[in-house]
Design a protein around this motif. Structure first.
Motif, PDB file in Angstrom:
ATOM      1  N   THR A  32      -4.130 -11.379  -5.196  1.00  0.00           N
ATOM      2  CA  THR A  32      -2.826 -11.155  -4.565  1.00  0.00           C
ATOM      3  C   THR A  32      -1.848 -10.536  -5.555  1.00  0.00           C
ATOM      4  O   THR A  32      -1.177  -9.542  -5.247  1.00  0.00           O
ATOM      5  CB  THR A  32      -2.263 -12.479  -4.011  1.00  0.00           C
ATOM      6  N   ARG A  33      -1.759 -11.114  -6.746  1.00  0.00           N
ATOM      7  CA  ARG A  33      -0.808 -10.600  -7.735  1.00  0.00           C
ATOM      8  C   ARG A  33      -1.201  -9.224  -8.255  1.00  0.00           C
ATOM      9  O   ARG A  33      -0.337  -8.440  -8.633  1.00  0.00           O
ATOM     10  CB  ARG A  33      -0.655 -11.573  -8.916  1.00  0.00           C
ATOM     11  N   MET A  34      -2.501  -8.918  -8.274  1.00  0.00           N
ATOM     12  CA  MET A  34      -2.947  -7.596  -8.723  1.00  0.00           C
ATOM     13  C   MET A  34      -2.930  -6.579  -7.585  1.00  0.00           C
ATOM     14  O   MET A  34      -3.271  -5.430  -7.774  1.00  0.00           O
ATOM     15  CB  MET A  34      -4.337  -7.690  -9.358  1.00  0.00           C
ATOM     16  N   ARG A  35      -2.553  -7.083  -6.415  1.00  0.00           N
ATOM     17  CA  ARG A  35      -2.399  -6.233  -5.226  1.00  0.00           C
ATOM     18  C   ARG A  35      -3.701  -5.508  -4.858  1.00  0.00           C
ATOM     19  O   ARG A  35      -3.715  -4.317  -4.588  1.00  0.00           O
ATOM     20  CB  ARG A  35      -1.269  -5.236  -5.470  1.00  0.00           C
ATOM     21  N   ASN A  36      -4.797  -6.256  -4.844  1.00  0.00           N
ATOM     22  CA  ASN A  36      -6.090  -5.711  -4.438  1.00  0.00           C
ATOM     23  C   ASN A  36      -6.065  -5.554  -2.913  1.00  0.00           C
ATOM     24  O   ASN A  36      -6.275  -6.516  -2.176  1.00  0.00           O
ATOM     25  CB  ASN A  36      -7.220  -6.638  -4.868  1.00  0.00           C
ATOM     26  N   MET A  37      -5.792  -4.343  -2.473  1.00  0.00           N
ATOM     27  CA  MET A  37      -5.589  -4.100  -1.038  1.00  0.00           C
ATOM     28  C   MET A  37      -6.838  -4.372  -0.212  1.00  0.00           C
ATOM     29  O   MET A  37      -6.734  -4.841   0.920  1.00  0.00           O
ATOM     30  CB  MET A  37      -5.074  -2.679  -0.806  1.00  0.00           C
ATOM     31  N   GLU A  38      -8.001  -4.107  -0.759  1.00  0.00           N
ATOM     32  CA  GLU A  38      -9.234  -4.386  -0.015  1.00  0.00           C
ATOM     33  C   GLU A  38      -9.336  -5.889   0.273  1.00  0.00           C
ATOM     34  O   GLU A  38      -9.624  -6.300   1.392  1.00  0.00           O
ATOM     35  CB  GLU A  38     -10.448  -3.919  -0.813  1.00  0.00           C
ATOM     36  N   TYR A  39      -9.058  -6.689  -0.725  1.00  0.00           N
ATOM     37  CA  TYR A  39      -9.073  -8.148  -0.568  1.00  0.00           C
ATOM     38  C   TYR A  39      -7.987  -8.588   0.411  1.00  0.00           C
ATOM     39  O   TYR A  39      -8.242  -9.353   1.335  1.00  0.00           O
ATOM     40  CB  TYR A  39      -8.878  -8.826  -1.925  1.00  0.00           C
ATOM     41  N   LEU A  40      -6.768  -8.105   0.206  1.00  0.00           N
ATOM     42  CA  LEU A  40      -5.633  -8.530   1.021  1.00  0.00           C
ATOM     43  C   LEU A  40      -5.796  -8.134   2.486  1.00  0.00           C
ATOM     44  O   LEU A  40      -5.488  -8.920   3.383  1.00  0.00           O
ATOM     45  CB  LEU A  40      -4.333  -7.977   0.442  1.00  0.00           C
ATOM     46  N   GLU A  41      -6.282  -6.936   2.720  1.00  0.00           N
ATOM     47  CA  GLU A  41      -6.527  -6.508   4.108  1.00  0.00           C
ATOM     48  C   GLU A  41      -7.622  -7.360   4.739  1.00  0.00           C
ATOM     49  O   GLU A  41      -7.539  -7.715   5.920  1.00  0.00           O
ATOM     50  CB  GLU A  41      -6.879  -5.030   4.142  1.00  0.00           C
ATOM     51  N   GLY A  42      -8.645  -7.705   3.939  1.00  0.00           N
ATOM     52  CA  GLY A  42      -9.720  -8.562   4.434  1.00  0.00           C
ATOM     53  C   GLY A  42      -9.222  -9.955   4.801  1.00  0.00           C
ATOM     54  O   GLY A  42      -9.776 -10.615   5.670  1.00  0.00           O
ATOM     55  N   MET A  43      -8.173 -10.384   4.127  1.00  0.00           N
ATOM     56  CA  MET A  43      -7.573 -11.692   4.412  1.00  0.00           C
ATOM     57  C   MET A  43      -6.554 -11.606   5.555  1.00  0.00           C
ATOM     58  O   MET A  43      -5.968 -12.614   5.947  1.00  0.00           O
ATOM     59  CB  MET A  43      -6.882 -12.242   3.160  1.00  0.00           C
ATOM     60  N   GLY A  44      -6.320 -10.411   6.055  1.00  0.00           N
ATOM     61  CA  GLY A  44      -5.416 -10.234   7.186  1.00  0.00           C
ATOM     62  C   GLY A  44      -3.952 -10.095   6.821  1.00  0.00           C
ATOM     63  O   GLY A  44      -3.083 -10.239   7.686  1.00  0.00           O
ATOM     64  N   PHE A  45      -3.652  -9.824   5.557  1.00  0.00           N
ATOM     65  CA  PHE A  45      -2.256  -9.678   5.152  1.00  0.00           C
ATOM     66  C   PHE A  45      -1.658  -8.393   5.715  1.00  0.00           C
ATOM     67  O   PHE A  45      -2.254  -7.335   5.620  1.00  0.00           O
ATOM     68  CB  PHE A  45      -2.121  -9.678   3.627  1.00  0.00           C
ATOM     69  N   THR A  46      -0.481  -8.527   6.265  1.00  0.00           N
ATOM     70  CA  THR A  46       0.256  -7.380   6.786  1.00  0.00           C
ATOM     71  C   THR A  46       1.201  -6.876   5.689  1.00  0.00           C
ATOM     72  O   THR A  46       1.446  -7.573   4.701  1.00  0.00           O
ATOM     73  CB  THR A  46       1.088  -7.788   8.012  1.00  0.00           C
ATOM     74  N   GLU A  47       1.741  -5.709   5.892  1.00  0.00           N
ATOM     75  CA  GLU A  47       2.729  -5.181   4.938  1.00  0.00           C
ATOM     76  C   GLU A  47       3.943  -6.104   4.859  1.00  0.00           C
ATOM     77  O   GLU A  47       4.512  -6.307   3.796  1.00  0.00           O
ATOM     78  CB  GLU A  47       3.157  -3.760   5.328  1.00  0.00           C
ATOM     79  N   GLU A  48       4.307  -6.664   5.999  1.00  0.00           N
ATOM     80  CA  GLU A  48       5.434  -7.602   6.031  1.00  0.00           C
ATOM     81  C   GLU A  48       5.146  -8.830   5.160  1.00  0.00           C
ATOM     82  O   GLU A  48       6.009  -9.283   4.399  1.00  0.00           O
ATOM     83  CB  GLU A  48       5.707  -8.028   7.474  1.00  0.00           C
ATOM     84  N   ALA A  49       3.919  -9.352   5.253  1.00  0.00           N
ATOM     85  CA  ALA A  49       3.542 -10.516   4.450  1.00  0.00           C
ATOM     86  C   ALA A  49       3.512 -10.169   2.963  1.00  0.00           C
ATOM     87  O   ALA A  49       3.962 -10.956   2.124  1.00  0.00           O
ATOM     88  CB  ALA A  49       2.187 -11.047   4.896  1.00  0.00           C
TER      89      ALA A  49
END
Length: 145
Positions: A32-49
């Motif tokens: 999360t802190r390194m902003r790994n977008m592949e991981y974050l998108e896989g976890m369902g994080f939105t741009e708002e989150a």
């Protein structure tokens, strides 16, 4: 009697399970802190989150870090039968409680307001409290040196 004989079997079981559990938390924090977008998108994080997380005040960020890294250190120290596991778990519990106060101050995005998200926060705090309690018991029993 040798020193290893005094170590109860459950210390190894709880230590290993907590190390695995807290490693997942450390991995999540790092991704999360390194902003790994592949991981974050896989976890369902939105741009708002992500914007919400990026705008944490410094105290919430520090609390989150103490919660995660204190827990991981506590698990390692528990397995090493070191008395400082208690301190690490205490920092972890404080971090978990404080970092979970922030959503009460600033309303989180919808995806972070689900009942599951709230229950998961309580589970994290509960596990942190249980690990602190366990480490205290092991210290009092003389298992942690």
């Amino acid at each position: 009697m040798n020193d290893a004989a005094k170590t109860p079997w459950h210390l190894w079981a709880i230590g290993l399970v907590s190390l695995l559990w807290n490693s997942v938390g450390a991995y999540d924090y790092t991704q999360t802190r390194m902003r790994n977008m592949e991981y974050l998108e896989g976890m369902g994080f939105t741009e708002e989150a992500l914007a919400y997380i990026d705008n944490f005040p410094i105290w919430a960020d520090i609390a989150w870090a103490f919660g995660v890294w204190g827990a991981l250190a506590g698990s390692i120290l528990l397995l090493l039968r070191n008395r400082f596991a208690v301190t690490a778990y205490a920092l972890s519990l404080a971090g978990a409680v404080l970092s979970n106060l922030y959503p009460f101050i600033v309303e989180p995005p919808a995806m972070m307001q689900s009942s599951a998200a709230k229950v998961f926060s309580l589970v994290i705090i509960g596990i942190a409290a249980a690990l602190l309690y366990y480490a205290n018991r092991m210290k009092a029993a003389g298992v942690l040196r």
